[in-house]
Design an enzyme around this catalytic site. Structure first.
Site, short mmCIF file in Angstrom:
data_model
loop_
_atom_site.label_atom_id
_atom_site.label_comp_id
_atom_site.label_asym_id
_atom_site.label_seq_id
_atom_site.Cartn_x
_atom_site.Cartn_y
_atom_site.Cartn_z
N ARG A 88 0.81 -1.20 0.00
CA ARG A 88 0.00 0.00 0.00
C ARG A 88 0.86 1.26 0.00
O ARG A 88 0.33 2.36 0.05
CB ARG A 88 -0.86 -0.01 1.25
CG ARG A 88 -2.33 0.25 0.99
CD ARG A 88 -3.05 -0.03 2.29
NE ARG A 88 -4.38 0.44 2.30
CZ ARG A 88 -5.45 -0.32 2.13
NH1 ARG A 88 -5.31 -1.61 1.87
NH2 ARG A 88 -6.65 0.18 2.21
N ARG A 127 -21.75 0.38 1.71
CA ARG A 127 -21.16 -0.96 1.78
C ARG A 127 -21.53 -1.73 3.04
O ARG A 127 -21.53 -1.19 4.14
CB ARG A 127 -19.63 -0.82 1.69
CG ARG A 127 -18.91 -2.14 1.82
CD ARG A 127 -17.56 -2.09 1.19
NE ARG A 127 -16.58 -1.42 2.01
CZ ARG A 127 -15.28 -1.37 1.71
NH1 ARG A 127 -14.84 -1.95 0.61
NH2 ARG A 127 -14.45 -0.75 2.49
N ARG A 160 -18.63 -1.47 8.16
CA ARG A 160 -17.33 -1.25 8.79
C ARG A 160 -17.29 0.11 9.47
O ARG A 160 -17.76 1.09 8.90
CB ARG A 160 -16.23 -1.34 7.73
CG ARG A 160 -15.77 -2.77 7.50
CD ARG A 160 -14.86 -2.90 6.34
NE ARG A 160 -13.87 -1.83 6.23
CZ ARG A 160 -12.95 -1.78 5.27
NH1 ARG A 160 -12.91 -2.73 4.36
NH2 ARG A 160 -12.09 -0.80 5.21
N ARG A 171 -9.14 8.11 4.05
CA ARG A 171 -8.60 6.93 3.35
C ARG A 171 -8.30 7.25 1.90
O ARG A 171 -7.29 6.80 1.35
CB ARG A 171 -9.58 5.76 3.46
CG ARG A 171 -9.54 5.11 4.84
CD ARG A 171 -10.81 4.37 5.16
NE ARG A 171 -11.09 3.29 4.24
CZ ARG A 171 -12.32 2.80 4.01
NH1 ARG A 171 -13.35 3.29 4.65
NH2 ARG A 171 -12.48 1.82 3.17
P1 ADP Z 1 -10.07 -0.38 1.95
O1 ADP Z 1 -9.20 -0.71 0.81
O2 ADP Z 1 -11.51 -0.35 1.56
O3 ADP Z 1 -9.67 0.87 2.70
P2 ADP Z 1 -8.96 -2.55 3.61
O4 ADP Z 1 -9.78 -3.55 4.30
O5 ADP Z 1 -8.03 -3.02 2.56
O6 ADP Z 1 -10.01 -1.52 3.04
O7 ADP Z 1 -8.10 -1.73 4.71
C1 ADP Z 1 -8.67 -1.16 5.85
C2 ADP Z 1 -7.62 -0.49 6.73
O8 ADP Z 1 -6.65 -1.46 7.20
C3 ADP Z 1 -6.78 0.60 6.08
O9 ADP Z 1 -7.42 1.85 6.05
C4 ADP Z 1 -5.52 0.58 6.98
O10 ADP Z 1 -5.74 1.25 8.20
C5 ADP Z 1 -5.35 -0.89 7.27
N1 ADP Z 1 -4.49 -1.53 6.26
C6 ADP Z 1 -4.87 -2.47 5.36
N2 ADP Z 1 -3.84 -2.86 4.59
C7 ADP Z 1 -2.76 -2.15 5.01
C8 ADP Z 1 -1.40 -2.08 4.60
N3 ADP Z 1 -0.92 -2.84 3.60
N4 ADP Z 1 -0.58 -1.23 5.26
C9 ADP Z 1 -1.02 -0.47 6.26
N5 ADP Z 1 -2.30 -0.47 6.69
C10 ADP Z 1 -3.17 -1.29 6.08
#
Ligand code: ADP
Ligand code: ZN
Length: 214
Positions: A88, A127, A160, A171
């Site tokens: 990410r 969602r 969520r 986000r």
């Molecule tokens: P979305 O893509 O809809 O925001 P996710 O379920 O992928 O939902 O992620 C939710 C949250 O989890 C993010 O906003 C972050 O806080 C955390 N998160 C997920 N993946 C990562 C990552 N690779 N690195 C850091 N934080 C992460």
């Protein structure tokens, strides 16, 4: 095969990653789900991740990477993985490349699911997600057959806590600043597959599989 699926929050990463994993017989690793599990279990990692997630910020890189590496050490990952929500940022992308290289492996392709910002907002605010299997639904675009119940496993659907408008905006900001540079990173590596993320689940899924075959 090691495939990265990325895109903005609401682009459909989760839905498509589970589709692609099923179609190509790969393990689906979703870091968002790993974070939510850690939070539920109340681990030390969970406590740290909780406040970041509530604010719409990324969790710490070290901890994210630790969770991914632990999951990847399970033998079922040998044949390949679809990464959903990871990497990410550039640091995570470099770490993943290094970790795979040590095992004589590499990311084969990175699929960028492209969706306009207006559409993302619409999707995220309606969602609902299954508590048991994480399958996402949308109250108007893709509602479950029975209200409040998962079509796939019968689990309870919930919204969520980070799917509220304030957190969603954060986000998206984090995405454009930290994750969008991956488009360049994987383009330079000759691995980027860009897919239009607007359309039905099957339609987008087919575009992804087709893009990966090329
Ligand atoms: P979305 O893509 O809809 O925001 P996710 O379920 O992928 O939902 O992620 C939710 C949250 O989890 C993010 O906003 C972050 O806080 C955390 N998160 C997920 N993946 C990562 C990552 N690779 N690195 C850091 N934080 C992460
Ligand atoms: Zn379910």
């Amino acid at each position: 095969m090691y495939i990265v699926l990325f895109g903005a929050p609401g682009a459909g990463k989760g839905t498509q990653a589970s589709y692609v994993a099923q179609q190509m017989n790969l393990v689906h690793i979703a870091t968002g789900d790993l974070f939510r599990q850690a939070i539920e279990q109340g681990t030390e990692l969970g406590m740290q991740a909780k406040s970041d997630m509530e604010k719409g910020l990324l969790g710490p890189n070290e901890l994210t990477i630790k969770m991914v590496m632990e999951r990847m050490a399970v033998p079922d990952c040998e044949t390949g993985v679809v990464f959903d929500g990871f990497p990410r940022n550039l640091g995570q992308a470099e770490t993943l490349d290094e970790a795979l290289e040590k095992q004589g492996k590499a990311v084969d392709n990175a699929v960028y699911i492209k969706v306009a910002e207006e559409e993302l907002l619409k999707r995220l605010t309606g969602r609902w997600v299954c508590r048991k299997c994480q399958q996402p639904y949308h109250e108007t675009e893709s509602p479950p057959k029975i209200q409040g119940k998962c079509d796939k496993c019968g689990g309870e659907l919930y919204q969520r806590p980070d799917d509220n408008i304030e957190t969603i905006k954060n986000r998206l900001g984090v995405y454009f600043k930290e994750t969008a540079p991956l488009i360049d990173y994987y383009t330079k590596a000759g691995k980027l597959v860009e897919v239009d993320g607007v359309g039905g689940i099957d339609e987008v899924g087919r575009r992804i599989i087709e893009g990966l075959r090329k």
